[in-house]
Design an enzyme around this catalytic site. Structure first.
Site, mmCIF file in Angstrom:
data_model
loop_
_atom_site.group_PDB
_atom_site.id
_atom_site.type_symbol
_atom_site.label_atom_id
_atom_site.label_comp_id
_atom_site.label_asym_id
_atom_site.label_seq_id
_atom_site.Cartn_x
_atom_site.Cartn_y
_atom_site.Cartn_z
ATOM 1 N N HIS A 7 74.810 17.734 67.282
ATOM 2 C CA HIS A 7 73.540 17.277 67.838
ATOM 3 C C HIS A 7 73.612 15.984 68.642
ATOM 4 O O HIS A 7 72.586 15.525 69.141
ATOM 5 C CB HIS A 7 72.517 17.153 66.713
ATOM 6 C CG HIS A 7 72.301 18.438 65.981
ATOM 7 N ND1 HIS A 7 71.730 19.541 66.575
ATOM 8 C CD2 HIS A 7 72.623 18.818 64.712
ATOM 9 C CE1 HIS A 7 71.684 20.537 65.709
ATOM 10 N NE2 HIS A 7 72.217 20.134 64.569
ATOM 11 N N ARG A 13 66.377 22.508 55.463
ATOM 12 C CA ARG A 13 67.229 22.671 56.649
ATOM 13 C C ARG A 13 68.484 21.812 56.533
ATOM 14 O O ARG A 13 69.574 22.255 56.934
ATOM 15 C CB ARG A 13 66.451 22.292 57.909
ATOM 16 C CG ARG A 13 67.224 22.589 59.204
ATOM 17 C CD ARG A 13 67.338 24.082 59.420
ATOM 18 N NE ARG A 13 68.108 24.385 60.617
ATOM 19 C CZ ARG A 13 69.387 24.748 60.630
ATOM 20 N NH1 ARG A 13 70.051 24.860 59.480
ATOM 21 N NH2 ARG A 13 70.009 25.020 61.748
ATOM 22 N N CYS A 45 76.921 15.763 61.328
ATOM 23 C CA CYS A 45 75.656 16.102 61.991
ATOM 24 C C CYS A 45 75.779 15.833 63.489
ATOM 25 O O CYS A 45 75.309 16.619 64.318
ATOM 26 C CB CYS A 45 74.518 15.272 61.414
ATOM 27 S SG CYS A 45 74.287 15.370 59.628
ATOM 28 N N CYS A 75 72.292 23.314 56.674
ATOM 29 C CA CYS A 75 73.334 22.817 57.573
ATOM 30 C C CYS A 75 74.634 22.573 56.813
ATOM 31 O O CYS A 75 75.720 22.900 57.305
ATOM 32 C CB CYS A 75 72.889 21.536 58.266
ATOM 33 S SG CYS A 75 71.702 21.784 59.594
#
Length: 286
Positions: A204, A243, A200, A247
């Site tokens: 981000h 979501r 992740c 991903c």
């Protein structure tokens, strides 16, 4: 072209990810508050013009062109109907005559910003979606699917009642199980997985603000503040865990179901990182 972009992002992120994880690595006893301060400081340094509340707008806080389109959509938001339908569902009695207000804290109003919560009795993280279905189970109602449909309408209404209230997630330091759940959520966030070997944090944290194909990668700070959302790509309302699953699909990783312990712990970690950011769900995203 897309493959080359992914390789460039991956190669440029290896050293950054290792160093950033090292900075945030927990000692033998978890220190979530220290993690939170370092996490928020990272974005303050990356985007010095942004204030903490700005992160509630997600990528639209850092992409001025996309922000113009988003603000235009928000004038007549596509989620308004979901809020109205959610309020109706919220106030509709169960077959036994009871309602959601009878089994949710504070009658279910203005509590969304306090979720996920640690449940000492159950020994697990309880998200708001899970609390809704737990309430239904207590009243002998069938559970709602967790990714779309009526659950998003209920969440939309409940999020709307918390609008403007800062995210306020607590991790009880006197319960080692809560710290373990937090740590597991953090580990999930930084662990590389899937055929693309992404975490992740790859998109981000290290690459927030950079462009991948036609999209600018959003910062993780504030990622949980605006759900559920009407996503233009979906053409309907969807939940945060939908979501999350998407991903995983995009990086070609093993699927994980919505409201699994992994996703609930991940939401716990991310929400705690965003403490102080105002809740502004439901919202619209591309």
């Amino acid at each position: 072209m897309a493959s080359r972009i992914r390789k460039n992002i991956l190669s440029s992120s290896l050293l950054l990810l290792g160093s950033f994880i090292g900075v945030l690595a927990l000692p033998s006893h978890a220190d979530p508050l220290q993690d939170q301060q370092k996490f928020q400081r990272h974005y303050q340094q990356l985007f010095p013009k942004l204030k903490l509340p700005d992160y509630a707008d997600g990528v639209y806080a850092i992409d001025p062109i996309a922000r113009q389109s988003w603000l235009a959509i928000e004038e007549f938001p596509p989620y308004d109907e979901a809020i109205e339908q959610g309020e109706a569902l919220f106030n509709t009695p169960f077959k036994n005559g009871r309602r959601y207000a009878d089994c949710l804290p504070s009658k279910g109003i203005a509590i969304a910003h306090e979720y996920p919560r640690w449940d000492r009795d159950k020994g697990e993280v309880i998200t708001l979606a899970r609390a809704i279905n737990d309430c239904r189970a207590e009243n002998r109602e069938s559970p709602l699917p967790y990714e779309k449909g009526d659950i998003t309408k209920l969440l939309a209404f409940m999020a709307f009642t918390s609008r403007g209230k800062p995210i306020a997630i607590t991790i009880p330091a006197d319960d080692p199980r809560a710290l373990t759940a937090y740590q597991q959520g953090k580990d999930f966030y930084y662990q590389r997985r899937g055929q693309l070997n992404f975490a992740c944090a790859t998109c981000h944290v290290q690459n927030a603000g950079k462009q991948l194909r036609s999209e600018i990668l959003s910062p993780s700070l504030g990622h949980t503040s605006h759900w559920p959302v009407y996503r233009l790509k979906w053409g309907e309302m969807g939940t945060l865990h939908r979501r999350f699953r998407e991903c995983l699909e995009q990086i070609k990783a093993q699927p994980i179901p919505a409201q699994s312990p992994e996703f609930r712990n991940l939401e716990y970690f991310l929400s705690f990182m965003g403490n102080g950011i105002p809740t502004n769900g439901p919202s619209t995203r591309k």
